[in-house]
Design a protein around this motif. Structure first.
Motif, PDB file in Angstrom:
ATOM      1  N   LEU A  74       0.865  -1.172   0.000  1.00  0.00           N
ATOM      2  CA  LEU A  74       0.000   0.000   0.000  1.00  0.00           C
ATOM      3  C   LEU A  74       0.903   1.223   0.000  1.00  0.00           C
TER       4      LEU A  74
ATOM      5  N   MET B 228       1.120   5.750  -0.906  1.00  0.00           N
ATOM      6  CA  MET B 228       0.414   6.995  -1.180  1.00  0.00           C
ATOM      7  C   MET B 228       1.410   8.059  -1.589  1.00  0.00           C
TER       8      MET B 228
ATOM      9  N   ASP C  62       3.414  11.465  -1.419  1.00  0.00           N
ATOM     10  CA  ASP C  62       3.900  12.325  -0.340  1.00  0.00           C
ATOM     11  C   ASP C  62       5.054  13.155  -0.883  1.00  0.00           C
TER      12      ASP C  62
ATOM     13  N   TYR D 263       5.744   3.947   0.566  1.00  0.00           N
ATOM     14  CA  TYR D 263       5.082   2.711   0.978  1.00  0.00           C
ATOM     15  C   TYR D 263       4.714   2.801   2.455  1.00  0.00           C
TER      16      TYR D 263
ATOM     17  N   VAL E  67      -1.111   6.650  -8.379  1.00  0.00           N
ATOM     18  CA  VAL E  67      -1.380   7.873  -7.613  1.00  0.00           C
ATOM     19  C   VAL E  67      -1.306   9.102  -8.520  1.00  0.00           C
TER      20      VAL E  67
ATOM     21  N   ALA F 114      -9.772   7.729  -0.959  1.00  0.00           N
ATOM     22  CA  ALA F 114      -8.755   7.948   0.073  1.00  0.00           C
ATOM     23  C   ALA F 114      -8.479   9.441   0.215  1.00  0.00           C
TER      24      ALA F 114
ATOM     25  N   THR G 252      -5.807  11.088   0.454  1.00  0.00           N
ATOM     26  CA  THR G 252      -4.734  11.488  -0.443  1.00  0.00           C
ATOM     27  C   THR G 252      -4.564  10.360  -1.453  1.00  0.00           C
TER      28      THR G 252
ATOM     29  N   THR H 149      -3.892   7.224  -3.193  1.00  0.00           N
ATOM     30  CA  THR H 149      -3.354   6.006  -2.585  1.00  0.00           C
ATOM     31  C   THR H 149      -3.504   4.859  -3.560  1.00  0.00           C
TER      32      THR H 149
ATOM     33  N   SER I 108     -10.857   1.277   1.492  1.00  0.00           N
ATOM     34  CA  SER I 108     -11.495   2.576   1.417  1.00  0.00           C
ATOM     35  C   SER I 108     -12.628   2.705   2.437  1.00  0.00           C
TER      36      SER I 108
END
Length: 250
Positions: free
Chosen positions: A102, A104, A106, A112, A143, A208, A210, A212, A243
């Motif tokens: 998983l 997102m 940044d 990760y 993303v 999500a 942000t 993801t 989610s």
């Protein structure tokens, strides 16, 4: 101060922190005021408080940047998110036999936040907290595909597109074409673009807070395109479950 004004102040502070992030992590007071559509004195007062509390810093250039206290909050949030989603990743490992991740976005890269490893002796292992370029990873492409093309252009302008392998995408036009393909089919593929001999299938986590992505990856000899046909529907199912947990209240 009334309850309504307190909530408004919190909204404004959050908008400022998100605005700093959207502006690449550094901005002048005038840029923040324009983004937030608030008077300069209001922005200055709020930023001064954030600086005093360590959630923002003022550089010698007088520009503002995100502060070190946010690191602790982010690390704690990441650990909690990783712990909460690990059972879902373990389900993917059980049913597909390959490592699940998983990630997102940044600060212009993919990070990760959770991982479950395959039991195969030859498997993919990704360290939680590892940051990777978005243009050459399955999770990174997914993303980016959740963002407008103009934002993708800005990200590439800031961090570039260094090739990790000979298969990596190296031009902005090719990346934007790939983003369109990811949006159309609903998943992204890393076909040896981050690491030679490794293939990854990734899908977005809908809703999500942000952008993801959820992925499964392994040696290309096992993670074939036929494997992907079975994996992608399950990835979407598990992403929906994650989610639901993210967005649940109370």
């Amino acid at each position: 101060m009334s309850a309504g004004s307190s909530v408004q102040s919190v909204d404004r502070v959050i908008d400022l922190l998100e605005g700093l992030t959207d502006l690449g992590g550094s901005a002048a007071l005038s840029e923040l005021a324009a983004a937030a559509q608030l008077p300069l004195p209001t922005i200055h007062r709020l930023m001064r408080t954030l600086v005093m509390r360590g959630y923002a810093r003022q550089l010698p250039s007088r520009r503002y940047t995100l502060g070190p206290r946010l690191i602790r909050l982010g690390e704690s949030a990441g650990r909690q998110l990783g712990a909460g989603t690990r059972p879902h990743l373990e389900r993917l490992v059980r049913e597909l036999g390959e490592s699940a991740n998983l990630a997102m976005i940044d600060r212009d890269m993919a990070v990760y936040v959770a991982q479950a490893s395959s039991s195969h002796s030859m498997r993919m292992f990704t360290e939680v907290g590892r940051r990777v370029y978005c243009h050459c990873t399955g999770v990174g492409k997914v993303v980016l595909a959740q963002l407008p093309d103009d934002t993708v252009r800005e990200i590439v302008g800031r961090v570039g597109m260094p090739p990790a392998t000979e298969q990596s995408i190296t031009t902005l036009d090719a990346l934007l074409e790939e983003m369109a393909a990811v949006r159309e089919r609903g998943y992204g593929i890393d076909d040896g673009e981050q690491e030679v001999g490794v293939r990854c299938f990734a899908v977005p986590v809908p809703g999500a807070p942000t952008p993801t992505a959820l992925s499964v990856s392994g040696p290309a000899a096992r993670v074939t395109y036929e494997f992907g046909e079975a994996a992608v529907p399950l990835l979407h199912e598990v992403a929906a479950d994650i989610s639901t947990e993210m967005l649940s209240v109370g």
